[in-house]
Design a protein around this motif. Structure first.
Motif, PDB file in Angstrom:
ATOM      1  N   UNK A   1     -61.259  34.613  -8.643  1.00 16.14           N
ATOM      2  CA  UNK A   1     -60.877  33.338  -9.249  1.00 16.14           C
ATOM      3  C   UNK A   1     -61.429  33.213 -10.675  1.00 16.14           C
ATOM      4  N   UNK A   2     -62.716  33.481 -10.837  1.00 20.30           N
ATOM      5  CA  UNK A   2     -63.306  33.327 -12.166  1.00 20.30           C
ATOM      6  C   UNK A   2     -62.835  34.414 -13.125  1.00 20.30           C
ATOM      7  N   UNK A   3     -62.531  35.577 -12.571  1.00 21.90           N
ATOM      8  CA  UNK A   3     -62.002  36.637 -13.426  1.00 21.90           C
ATOM      9  C   UNK A   3     -60.640  36.198 -13.970  1.00 21.90           C
ATOM     10  N   UNK A   4     -59.826  35.614 -13.097  1.00 21.86           N
ATOM     11  CA  UNK A   4     -58.503  35.154 -13.547  1.00 21.86           C
ATOM     12  C   UNK A   4     -58.614  33.926 -14.466  1.00 21.86           C
ATOM     13  N   UNK A   5     -59.546  33.056 -14.168  1.00 19.99           N
ATOM     14  CA  UNK A   5     -59.644  31.787 -14.906  1.00 19.99           C
ATOM     15  C   UNK A   5     -60.198  31.977 -16.314  1.00 19.99           C
ATOM     16  N   UNK A   6     -61.315  32.688 -16.430  1.00 17.00           N
ATOM     17  CA  UNK A   6     -61.968  32.817 -17.742  1.00 17.00           C
ATOM     18  C   UNK A   6     -62.335  34.259 -18.092  1.00 17.00           C
ATOM     19  N   UNK A   7     -61.867  35.209 -17.282  1.00 16.32           N
ATOM     20  CA  UNK A   7     -62.169  36.623 -17.514  1.00 16.32           C
ATOM     21  C   UNK A   7     -63.675  36.870 -17.598  1.00 16.32           C
TER      22      UNK A   7
ATOM     23  N   UNK B   1     -45.561  46.515  -3.180  1.00 14.45           N
ATOM     24  CA  UNK B   1     -46.611  46.101  -4.120  1.00 14.45           C
ATOM     25  C   UNK B   1     -46.387  44.661  -4.564  1.00 14.45           C
ATOM     26  N   UNK B   2     -45.123  44.316  -4.840  1.00 16.68           N
ATOM     27  CA  UNK B   2     -44.803  42.948  -5.247  1.00 16.68           C
ATOM     28  C   UNK B   2     -45.150  41.963  -4.133  1.00 16.68           C
ATOM     29  N   UNK B   3     -44.806  42.331  -2.910  1.00 15.66           N
ATOM     30  CA  UNK B   3     -45.100  41.450  -1.779  1.00 15.66           C
ATOM     31  C   UNK B   3     -46.600  41.250  -1.640  1.00 15.66           C
ATOM     32  N   UNK B   4     -47.365  42.329  -1.828  1.00 16.69           N
ATOM     33  CA  UNK B   4     -48.817  42.238  -1.718  1.00 16.69           C
ATOM     34  C   UNK B   4     -49.368  41.313  -2.793  1.00 16.69           C
ATOM     35  N   UNK B   5     -48.827  41.468  -4.038  1.00 17.10           N
ATOM     36  CA  UNK B   5     -49.361  40.653  -5.129  1.00 17.10           C
ATOM     37  C   UNK B   5     -49.046  39.176  -4.910  1.00 17.10           C
ATOM     38  N   UNK B   6     -47.900  38.898  -4.306  1.00 18.74           N
ATOM     39  CA  UNK B   6     -47.556  37.510  -4.022  1.00 18.74           C
ATOM     40  C   UNK B   6     -48.528  36.926  -3.011  1.00 18.74           C
ATOM     41  N   UNK B   7     -48.825  37.721  -1.962  1.00 21.01           N
ATOM     42  CA  UNK B   7     -49.733  37.209  -0.935  1.00 21.01           C
ATOM     43  C   UNK B   7     -51.164  37.088  -1.437  1.00 21.01           C
ATOM     44  N   UNK B   8     -51.523  37.904  -2.443  1.00 19.50           N
ATOM     45  CA  UNK B   8     -52.900  37.870  -2.949  1.00 19.50           C
ATOM     46  C   UNK B   8     -53.036  36.870  -4.089  1.00 19.50           C
ATOM     47  N   UNK B   9     -51.994  36.069  -4.313  1.00 22.56           N
ATOM     48  CA  UNK B   9     -51.960  35.158  -5.438  1.00 22.56           C
ATOM     49  C   UNK B   9     -52.857  33.953  -5.164  1.00 22.56           C
ATOM     50  N   UNK B  10     -53.778  33.700  -6.078  1.00 22.12           N
ATOM     51  CA  UNK B  10     -54.659  32.542  -5.914  1.00 22.12           C
ATOM     52  C   UNK B  10     -54.010  31.297  -6.497  1.00 22.12           C
ATOM     53  N   UNK B  11     -54.154  30.194  -5.797  1.00 29.76           N
ATOM     54  CA  UNK B  11     -53.656  28.909  -6.295  1.00 29.76           C
ATOM     55  C   UNK B  11     -54.756  27.867  -6.123  1.00 29.76           C
TER      56      UNK B  11
ATOM     57  N   UNK C   1     -51.232  19.855   4.316  1.00 21.97           N
ATOM     58  CA  UNK C   1     -52.199  18.796   4.037  1.00 21.97           C
ATOM     59  C   UNK C   1     -52.550  18.701   2.554  1.00 21.97           C
ATOM     60  N   UNK C   2     -52.263  19.775   1.805  1.00 19.33           N
ATOM     61  CA  UNK C   2     -52.689  19.817   0.396  1.00 19.33           C
ATOM     62  C   UNK C   2     -51.504  20.141  -0.500  1.00 19.33           C
ATOM     63  N   UNK C   3     -51.735  19.963  -1.796  1.00 22.46           N
ATOM     64  CA  UNK C   3     -50.669  20.200  -2.778  1.00 22.46           C
ATOM     65  C   UNK C   3     -51.157  21.228  -3.804  1.00 22.46           C
ATOM     66  N   UNK C   4     -50.293  22.178  -4.140  1.00 22.08           N
ATOM     67  CA  UNK C   4     -50.647  23.152  -5.180  1.00 22.08           C
ATOM     68  C   UNK C   4     -50.530  22.462  -6.540  1.00 22.08           C
ATOM     69  N   UNK C   5     -51.627  22.505  -7.308  1.00 19.48           N
ATOM     70  CA  UNK C   5     -51.606  21.857  -8.628  1.00 19.48           C
ATOM     71  C   UNK C   5     -51.805  22.845  -9.773  1.00 19.48           C
ATOM     72  N   UNK C   6     -52.140  24.066  -9.431  1.00 13.06           N
ATOM     73  CA  UNK C   6     -52.289  25.076 -10.484  1.00 13.06           C
ATOM     74  C   UNK C   6     -52.088  26.454  -9.883  1.00 13.06           C
ATOM     75  N   UNK C   7     -51.351  27.282 -10.602  1.00 10.43           N
ATOM     76  CA  UNK C   7     -51.208  28.679 -10.184  1.00 10.43           C
ATOM     77  C   UNK C   7     -51.283  29.550 -11.424  1.00 10.43           C
ATOM     78  N   UNK C   8     -51.886  30.683 -11.243  1.00 13.26           N
ATOM     79  CA  UNK C   8     -52.043  31.586 -12.384  1.00 13.26           C
ATOM     80  C   UNK C   8     -50.703  32.220 -12.716  1.00 13.26           C
ATOM     81  N   UNK C   9     -50.424  32.281 -14.003  1.00 12.93           N
ATOM     82  CA  UNK C   9     -49.217  32.995 -14.417  1.00 12.93           C
ATOM     83  C   UNK C   9     -49.455  34.488 -14.315  1.00 12.93           C
ATOM     84  N   UNK C  10     -48.391  35.249 -14.434  1.00 14.85           N
ATOM     85  CA  UNK C  10     -48.538  36.709 -14.340  1.00 14.85           C
ATOM     86  C   UNK C  10     -49.150  37.264 -15.610  1.00 14.85           C
TER      87      UNK C  10
END
Lengths: 407, 141
Positions: free
Chosen positions: B73-79, B14-24, B132-141
């Protein structure tokens, strides 16, 4: 009438739906969008017609379901000419002062945004006299069936021809935006005294907006200087004639009813809290008129909603109250004085509304709304209604069902 | 003992799945920014203020309207639900105030765009990020 309107809605929806195929691709510079409301409402009272705002010449009454007041269709084209310049045009069909649904050009402006901190618009643009006032026809964008009538009802101005300039900067953890606008109106309203053409009346104002997290605060101050008088010959001619015969106070009374050259000032404060499933907004406004024809007023509303799944039940209260004028001239002729005061009392409003309803998001671009408005006024409140008869007791309940959509 | 091992495997999976499903959120390495706060991402994606701290104009990219990633994305960003976000944009677009983010057809298009334009920003799964790109934001848990 409504059948034709719905047919035109469907046709326009088809045309715009066809255009939508190109609207959302990344390179498209021309986008076509639309919005609309198919609305049915019934007002229980037989003795006064409920209207959405003062631009509507007729309303609903007598428990008859009608699509007259809330049905709207709008189409909008945006053309991103360059990275900095955008052209926007919007046409809306709704119930007009002359009972027609003829398309009305709401916006037609060019926007120049050289930087995210600065934007300049010129052309026909939305009248931002009060918070959220420039999107009040887009039912899909808000919770209730219609913006609170007690607050937005007297504001029949939707747009003006002119310019606005807005600047945005970061302030602490929030964003501060200031906007200045100036131009002239092009609109008409209908009422017991007939059609009032305000075309050519200069407007100007300022909007200050501060947003931080879930909170948004706004202050608007605006004014309009009316370019024309209303058609008040039924009282102004007798007053003027009396003045010519030397009746004391008649000339002053006639002048006090003029609107040409007088200024009306709007001041409003608003707060919005929007976090996750919870939405709350509250606004207050003050309208001051130099002409004695219209009484100064206060209005305010609060509205709260909480999303549960695809439903967002909401509850709101609103209030609209005018103040009696002071220092009115007294016409020496008692009959004329009575009619003069009667004319002035025509703008009296003491009205409140309790609103309960729910929005049901059927899918991601269509919402069905059900709403119940409990409207209570003083028995002598006629200004905010239409075709009031002597049996009006100040009570009516309005039930509404609307289908709001965007495409 | 077998039950505990089984549970442990399930938790790790489950942890592995959540890591892979993590939006950045990713940006161009030339954007001049290392990180964005959640408030800054909200301001950019909701059209309130699209200027990065480096002075570069932000150009947020969206996924297609029916994409699951976009709803998440929008659910995580602003619910907010997709319908609520659409209602929000209806208010801004139809009052002629600002434009919603540009829509890209897929993740490859998003990555190409971000790699080519200093101000472009895109959200995607962490596992889809490349050099080619840089991660500039990731959602906290």
């Amino acid at each position: 009438m409504i059948g034709k309107f719905i047919a035109s809605l469907m046709l326009a929806g088809f045309v715009a739906g066809t255009a939508q195929a190109d609207a959302d691709t990344i390179e498209s510079q021309l986008s076509l969008r639309g919005f609309g409301t198919i609305g049915l409402a019934r007002s229980s009272s037989e003795h006064a017609e409920f209207v959405r705002d003062l631009s509507q010449p007729v309303g609903i009454k007598g428990g008859q379901w009608s699509g007259r007041i809330d049905s709207i269709l709008g189409l909008q084209a945006n053309w991103q000419a360059t990275r900095e310049i955008e052209l926007v045009g919007q046409v809306v069909s709704r119930l007009h002062y002359d009972r027609s649904h003829n398309p009305e050009v709401m916006w037609a402006f060019a926007k120049w945004e050289p930087d995210p901190r600065l934007a300049l618009r010129a052309g026909r643009i939305g009248a931002d006299f009060m918070m959220l006032a420039d999107s009040r026809l887009v039912g899909y964008s808000y919770l209730p069936v219609r913006p609170p009538v007690d607050y937005f009802g007297p504001l029949f101005f939707s747009h003006f021809d002119g310019v606005d300039i807005s600047a945005t900067s970061q302030l602490g953890n929030g964003l501060l935006r200031a906007k200045l606008f100036t131009g002239s109106t092009h609109q008409k309203s209908a009422g017991a005294l007939g059609v009032w053409d305000t075309s050519g009346s200069p407007v100007k104002g300022i909007v200050l907006d501060f947003a931080s997290g879930a909170w948004q605060f706004r202050m608007n101050a605006a004014q309009i200087k009316f370019a024309a008088d209303m058609n008040l010959s039924v009282i102004s001619v007798p007053l003027q004639n009396a003045a010519n015969f030397g009746v004391a106070g008649a000339g002053l009374a006639a002048d006090s009813l003029r609107t040409k050259g007088t200024v009306t000032r709007f001041l409003s404060f608003g707060v919005v809290f929007d976090q996750g499933p919870l939405q709350f907004q509250g606004m207050l406004n003050r309208i001051k008129n130099e002409s004695s024809l219209y009484k100064d007023s206060y209005a305010g509303y609060m509205l709260a909603g909480y999303r549960v799944g695809s439903f967002t039940p909401f509850i709101g209260i609103s209030r609209w109250l005018t103040q009696p004028q002071e220092h009115l001239p007294v016409v020496a002729n008692p009959v004329l004085n009575f009619h003069y005061l009667n004319t002035i009392d025509g703008s009296h409003v003491d009205r409140s509304t309790l609103t309960i309803g729910t929005r049901w998001d059927i899918n991601t671009n269509t919402a069905l709304k059900f709403q119940w408005d409990v409207i209570r006024t003083s028995a002598n409140t006629e200004f905010s209604l239409r075709n009031v008869d002597s049996a009006w007791n100040g009570k009516t309940d309005v039930l509404s069902v609307t289908l709001d959509f965007v495409f | 003992m077998r039950t505990i091992r089984y549970l442990l495997i399930c938790v790790l999976a489950a942890l592995a799945t959540s890591v892979h499903a993590d939006l950045v959120l990713v940006a161009n390495p030339q954007s001049g920014i290392e990180r964005l706060t959640q408030d800054e991402v909200i301001n950019i994606y909701l059209g309130r203020y699209r200027r990065l701290a480096s002075g570069v104009v932000a150009e947020p990219l969206d996924h297609p309207a029916d994409a699951e990633t976009r709803a998440r994305f929008y659910r995580r960003l602003v619910n907010k639900s997709t319908a609520e976000i659409n209602a929000y944009w209806a208010r801004l677009v139809f009052s002629g105030k600002t434009r919603p983010p540009l829509v890209v057809e897929n993740v490859d298009s998003a990555l190409k765009r971000v790699a080519a334009q200093p101000g472009a920003l895109a959200y995607l799964e962490r596992s889809q990020v490349d050099g080619r790109v840089r991660i500039v934001f990731e959602f906290g848990d």
